[in-house]
Write an enzyme that holds these catalytic residues in place. Structure first.
Site, PDB file in Angstrom:
ATOM      1  CD  GLU A 191      18.995  12.401   6.857  1.00  0.00           C
ATOM      2  OE1 GLU A 191      20.016  11.495   6.745  1.00  0.00           O
ATOM      3  OE2 GLU A 191      18.167  12.560   6.419  1.00  0.00           O
TER       4      GLU A 191
ATOM      5  CB  CYS B 194      16.920  21.605   2.146  1.00  0.00           C
ATOM      6  SG  CYS B 194      15.553  20.830   2.593  1.00  0.00           S
TER       7      CYS B 194
ATOM      8  CB  CYS C  97       8.311  16.196  12.597  1.00  0.00           C
ATOM      9  SG  CYS C  97       6.915  17.330  12.235  1.00  0.00           S
TER      10      CYS C  97
ATOM     11  CB  CYS D 143       2.809  14.336   6.986  1.00  0.00           C
ATOM     12  SG  CYS D 143       2.539  16.050   7.687  1.00  0.00           S
TER      13      CYS D 143
ATOM     14  CB  CYS E 181       6.266  13.124   5.737  1.00  0.00           C
ATOM     15  SG  CYS E 181       7.864  14.001   6.396  1.00  0.00           S
TER      16      CYS E 181
ATOM     17  CB  CYS F 284      10.799  16.436  -0.780  1.00  0.00           C
ATOM     18  SG  CYS F 284      11.290  17.595  -1.667  1.00  0.00           S
TER      19      CYS F 284
HETATM   20  N1  SAH Z   1       7.367  20.317   8.025  1.00  0.00           N
HETATM   21  C1  SAH Z   1       7.252  21.147   6.973  1.00  0.00           C
HETATM   22  C2  SAH Z   1       8.559  21.244   6.017  1.00  0.00           C
HETATM   23  C3  SAH Z   1       9.214  20.065   5.675  1.00  0.00           C
HETATM   24  S1  SAH Z   1       8.763  18.881   4.567  1.00  0.00           S
HETATM   25  C4  SAH Z   1       6.317  20.919   5.981  1.00  0.00           C
HETATM   26  O1  SAH Z   1       5.529  19.996   6.203  1.00  0.00           O
HETATM   27  O2  SAH Z   1       5.972  21.870   5.071  1.00  0.00           O
HETATM   28  C5  SAH Z   1       9.016  19.605   3.060  1.00  0.00           C
HETATM   29  C6  SAH Z   1       8.317  19.164   1.767  1.00  0.00           C
HETATM   30  O3  SAH Z   1       8.362  17.794   1.415  1.00  0.00           O
HETATM   31  C7  SAH Z   1       6.672  19.244   2.279  1.00  0.00           C
HETATM   32  O4  SAH Z   1       6.151  19.614   1.420  1.00  0.00           O
HETATM   33  C8  SAH Z   1       6.469  17.849   2.656  1.00  0.00           C
HETATM   34  O5  SAH Z   1       5.088  17.582   2.790  1.00  0.00           O
HETATM   35  C9  SAH Z   1       7.274  17.116   1.436  1.00  0.00           C
HETATM   36  N2  SAH Z   1       7.301  15.877   1.602  1.00  0.00           N
HETATM   37  C10 SAH Z   1       7.378  14.945   2.602  1.00  0.00           C
HETATM   38  N3  SAH Z   1       7.413  13.731   2.418  1.00  0.00           N
HETATM   39  C11 SAH Z   1       7.449  13.425   1.186  1.00  0.00           C
HETATM   40  C12 SAH Z   1       7.859  12.401   0.279  1.00  0.00           C
HETATM   41  N4  SAH Z   1       7.939  11.245   0.756  1.00  0.00           N
HETATM   42  N5  SAH Z   1       7.717  12.536  -0.815  1.00  0.00           N
HETATM   43  C13 SAH Z   1       7.601  13.899  -1.383  1.00  0.00           C
HETATM   44  N6  SAH Z   1       7.436  15.041  -0.611  1.00  0.00           N
HETATM   45  C14 SAH Z   1       7.474  14.872   0.496  1.00  0.00           C
HETATM   46 FE1  SF4 Z   2       6.339  17.039   9.835  1.00  0.00          FE
HETATM   47 FE2  SF4 Z   2       6.880  15.826   7.561  1.00  0.00          FE
HETATM   48 FE3  SF4 Z   2       4.437  16.556   8.175  1.00  0.00          FE
HETATM   49 FE4  SF4 Z   2       6.702  18.295   7.373  1.00  0.00          FE
HETATM   50  S1  SF4 Z   2       5.521  16.630   6.365  1.00  0.00           S
HETATM   51  S2  SF4 Z   2       5.101  18.513   9.066  1.00  0.00           S
HETATM   52  S3  SF4 Z   2       8.275  17.388   8.555  1.00  0.00           S
HETATM   53  S4  SF4 Z   2       5.675  15.015   9.395  1.00  0.00           S
END
Ligand code: SAH
Ligand code: SF4
Length: 390
Positions: free
Chosen positions: A112, A125, A132, A136, A139, A366
């Site tokens: 996406e 974005c 991934c 996390c 996420c 995000c």
């Molecule tokens: N993998 C990279 C870039 C993608 S995530 C990283 O983790 O930095 C982009 C941002 O969105 C990151 O800061 C991530 O932690 C945040 N994010 C992920 N899941 C989220 C959620 N459910 N609500 C708000 N922010 C989230």
């Molecule tokens: Fe991967 Fe999501 Fe963690 Fe970013 S926030 S490193 S996309 S699992």
């Protein structure tokens, strides 16, 4: 809220046989490819520049439109190469104008890309991986296993597709627009960990920044990492864009759960790499992303610990209200809690914008990105266990 969805299927070119896709090649690779196809060496530099400009400055996909090249040379190019982008499978437009594109890449995988219009700029974005490897726990993408890295062509291709959709290539014979671009900023904040696909991300960003092409300044590109410490200095030296870091916690115990890569490189090691970044990349401040999770990382004590930790680093703290997704093991912090947290940071001298969720109605915010067609996923039980709630 009204949501519009139209399915645009851009017909893929006939399979190119052995023809090489030029999109995503670095300048050197393009030059080598042109020579291998029969371009005389003494012309190679000039031809590379010409073809490059047609592809990245003018958005041309058809060699026959490259009117400053001789007819025979255009035929030679068409016999050897294609200029191909991934395919847009669907395009959703949110009530707030955010556009989410579902993009199909080779192998039938999907990622996406999200376009977020704002008053004075527009941010794209983009994704760097399908899924991934990291997990996390807050996420959505983290619930999807890594399928593969995107190629440089697939990464820069997302920028080109968005420019197609926004009608942002110059009209034939016109100079490219320099000001007031609809797509003025790029953030590597879509699916995937960009620093785990380093070479392709670097090559794609070099193309996006190239002054004879899409020509976005390195200060308009932000790479977000969860904290792949050994690659941070390399990003400064080889890409030089702005850096954002998914910080999200102020103690190793909590960060270990939220951002499990912390078990490999902890907060102290991460901060050390971040301290060196602005100087190495000659950039200003680092963005600390901090997702607000109710009762998990959102106390006043957390806010105070955060400012103490980052002291001395030129920084802005971006507070992200948690965006929910089906089965998520967390809740968004209350608004007053977020404001109180922001206030402590602001009083300590840091900008502390609260990121307004955009495109929530189309699951484009995000951390909500995930290609529904990818079946490989972790179970809810596993997500809860990783979150320490199991
Ligand atoms: N993998 C990279 C870039 C993608 S995530 C990283 O983790 O930095 C982009 C941002 O969105 C990151 O800061 C991530 O932690 C945040 N994010 C992920 N899941 C989220 C959620 N459910 N609500 C708000 N922010 C989230
Ligand atoms: Fe991967 Fe999501 Fe963690 Fe970013 S926030 S490193 S996309 S699992």
């Amino acid at each position: 809220m009204t949501i519009t969805q139209d399915v645009v299927t851009i017909p893929r070119k006939l399979p190119g046989g052995d023809r090489i896709n030029l999109v995503g090649l670095t300048r050197d690779q393009l030059r080598d490819a042109l020579i291998a196809a029969g371009t005389p060496e003494r012309q190679a530099k000039m031809r590379t520049g010409q073809v490059w400009q047609w592809i990245y400055q003018k958005g041309v996909r058809d060699f026959s439109a490259m009117t400053n090249l001789a007819k025979e040379y255009r035929a030679l190019l068409a016999a050897n190469f294609v200029i191909e982008l991934p395919e847009i499978v669907s395009r959703n437009v949110s009530a707030d104008g955010t556009r989410k594109y579902l993009i199909r890449i080779a192998g039938g995988h999907e990622v996406e890309t999200v376009y977020i219009p704002e008053e004075t700029r527009g941010t794209l974005c983009i994704s760097s991986q399908v899924g991934c490897t990291l997990t996390c726990t807050f996420c959505h993408t983290g619930t999807q296993k890594l399928v593969r890295n995107l190629t440089a062509g697939e990464i820069v291709g997302q920028v080109m597709l968005a420019r197609d959709d926004l009608g942002e290539w110059p009209a034939p014979g016109r100079a490219p627009k320099v000001e007031a671009r609809l797509l003025s900023n790029v953030v590597l904040m879509g699916m995937g960990e960009p620093l785990y696909n380093f070479d392709n991300v670097r090559d794609a960003m070099k193309i996006v920044m190239d002054g004879e092409g899409i020509s976005l300044s390195r200060r308009r590109i932000t790479l977000s990492t969860s904290g792949v410490v050994p690659e941070i200095a390399r990003a400064a030296e080889e890409i030089g864009c702005l850096l954002a870091v998914s910080f999200h916690a102020t103690t190793d115990a909590v960060r270990d759960k939220l951002v499990p890569i912390n078990r490999k490189w902890n907060i102290a090691q991460l901060l050390e790499a971040l301290r060196a970044y602005p100087k190495l990349s000659n950039s200003e401040r680092i963005t600390f992303e901090y997702v607000m999770l109710k009762g998990v990382n959102d106390s006043d004590a957390d806010a105070r610990r955060l400012v103490a930790l980052i002291r001395g680093i030129p920084a802005k703290i971006n507070l992200i209200p948690f965006n929910e997704w089906p089965g998520a093991p967390y809740e968004r912090s209350d608004w007053e809690r977020i404001e109180s947290f922001a206030d402590i940071i602001y009083k300590a001298g840091y900008a502390s914008p609260i990121r307004t969720p955009r495109g929530e109605d189309i699951m484009a915010a995000c951390g909500q990105l995930k290609s529904a067609t990818e079946r490989a996923r972790k179970s809810r039980a596993q997500i809860a266990e990783e979150a320490g709630l199991g």
